[in-house]
Design an enzyme around this catalytic site. Structure first.
Site, PDB file in Angstrom:
ATOM      1  N   CYS A  53      -0.542   4.444   1.979  1.00  0.00           N
ATOM      2  CA  CYS A  53      -0.135   3.928   3.490  1.00  0.00           C
ATOM      3  C   CYS A  53       0.772   4.294   4.046  1.00  0.00           C
ATOM      4  O   CYS A  53       1.635   4.730   5.068  1.00  0.00           O
ATOM      5  CB  CYS A  53      -0.937   2.644   4.145  1.00  0.00           C
ATOM      6  SG  CYS A  53      -2.141   1.878   3.272  1.00  0.00           S
ATOM      7  N   ASP A  54       1.856   3.758   3.095  1.00  0.00           N
ATOM      8  CA  ASP A  54       3.392   3.711   3.771  1.00  0.00           C
ATOM      9  C   ASP A  54       4.445   4.732   2.995  1.00  0.00           C
ATOM     10  O   ASP A  54       5.511   4.633   3.226  1.00  0.00           O
ATOM     11  CB  ASP A  54       3.880   2.114   3.560  1.00  0.00           C
ATOM     12  CG  ASP A  54       3.067   1.202   4.645  1.00  0.00           C
ATOM     13  OD1 ASP A  54       2.718   1.615   5.516  1.00  0.00           O
ATOM     14  OD2 ASP A  54       3.050  -0.017   4.399  1.00  0.00           O
ATOM     15  N   CYS A 101       0.872  -1.272  -0.065  1.00  0.00           N
ATOM     16  CA  CYS A 101       0.050  -0.283  -0.074  1.00  0.00           C
ATOM     17  C   CYS A 101       0.783   1.232  -0.085  1.00  0.00           C
ATOM     18  O   CYS A 101       1.460   1.578   0.969  1.00  0.00           O
ATOM     19  CB  CYS A 101      -0.969   0.142   1.283  1.00  0.00           C
ATOM     20  SG  CYS A 101      -1.885   1.332   1.397  1.00  0.00           S
TER      21      CYS A 101
END
Ligand code: NAP
Length: 305
Positions: free
Chosen positions: A135-136, A132
């Site tokens: 997200c990261d 992701c």
């Protein structure tokens, strides 16, 4: 006999549980390791409202469990093998061999990113390996990363990451990308991106964190290493719908079709979160789905039982 059997382990499942518990319903969450894995693997969540400093997936997951428990909803840590019907009731076969009867079911069974299944992938999950970019991605600001895959998801993620990172390698197993031309054209504008075509990832290497990948040229079979701090895997994903095979309608990719009430094609069975056919698969939309599904399940119980 329970009111709502909630199958899942992420924010859709636990938001449904919180709403059911607060409404005084007898709800139980059936969670398997697989179902909870996705949220727990997110190192830092920065786009979930209410956490200005972000929160780790593990902590958010922990909080969700505690909140559901506070409202009297138990979690059974057992894999659901099959969901079926018994007249107007639903029956849920769990791994222990037990069959549970419920008035309604909420399927918050998520989707799984396809894995490369190469050496180092599991070892460095959350330590440089991610599925992701949204997200990261920020953890790799100013660093070197590789995105694996040649489809729209890989390119969309590469486009997101290329403004953050120092160098981005897009590694694809064939000589031509599958992604739409518009994404390919946009990626060409990103100077820090290098295409590595016709290569397969053989190994993700590192010590405590990722520090490189081994790539094999599919024609010459020669192996080379590139130094990267992060590996974003985007080689497709699939919904976890085997347990409701032929019970609810799914789209051509296997995602469960619902209306805006989260109703599936089977009365009394709801779907919420990433397993639904939808446009935006994020924690916040999963939580919203869970709340709606729980509310609708309650209405269904009042009308039919
Ligand atoms: P996808 O279109 O199925 O692409 C998967 C890519 O991964 C393909 O290029 C495939 O290679 C490669 N791949 C598959 N297995 C692999 C393996 N074992 N090792 C290495 N590479 C492997 O999946 P997706 O990109 O996740 O997209 C899924 C759907 O969502 C698509 O319909 C897509 O249009 C849509 N989507 C759209 C956007 C957008 O911004 N418009 C963003 C995300 C997703 P091959 O090409 O050789 O098969």
């Amino acid at each position: 006999m329970i009111d709502i059997a909630i199958v899942g382990g992420g924010p859709a499942a636990y938001t449904a549980a919180i709403f059911a518990g607060r409404a005084g319903l007898n709800a139980v969450v059936y969670e398997s390791e697989l179902m909870a894995a996705k949220i727990v693997s997110i190192s830092q969540i920065e786009n979930y409202p209410g956490f200005p400093n972000g929160i780790s997936g593990e902590e958010l997951s922990d909080n969700l469990h505690k909140q559901a428990e506070k409202f009297g909803v138990d979690t059974v840590y057992n894999e659901v093998k099959k969901v079926g019907l018994d007249g107007i009731y639903k029956k849920i076969l769990i791994d222990s061999g037990e069959t549970i009867k419920a008035k309604t079911v909420i399927l918050a069974i998520g989707e799984m990113a396809q894995k490369l299944n190469c050496s180092g992938e599991n070892k460095f999950l959350g330590k440089g390996v991610s599925y992701c970019a949204i997200c990261d991605g920020t953890f790799f600001k100013g660093r070197d990363v590789a995105v694996i895959g040649g489809g729209d998801a890989a390119l969309a993620s590469a486009l997101y990451l290329c403004h953050l990172v120092k160098k981005l390698y897009l590694v694809h197993r064939r000589n031509s990308l599958r992604a739409t031309k518009i994404l390919q054209d946009k990626l060409k504008q990103c100077e820090m991106t290098e295409l590595v075509l016709n290569h397969e990832v053989k190994e993700i290497q590192g010590k405590k964190f990722v520090n490189g990948i081994l790539l094999q040229n599919k024609e010459t079979k020669t192996v080379k290493r590139i130094d990267v701090d992060g590996v974003f895997v985007y080689i497709g994903s699939k919904p976890n719908t085997e347990i409701v095979h032929e019970l609810v309608k799914v789209d051509e990719q296997g995602y469960i079709i619902t209306n805006e009430k989260m109703e599936t094609s089977c009365p009394g069975i709801y779907a919420a979160g990433d397993v639904r056919k939808k446009d935006l698969r994020q924690l916040v939309t999963a939580a919203a789905d869970g709340a709606i599904a729980s509310f609708q399940a309650r209405q269904y119980i009042e009308m039919h039982y």
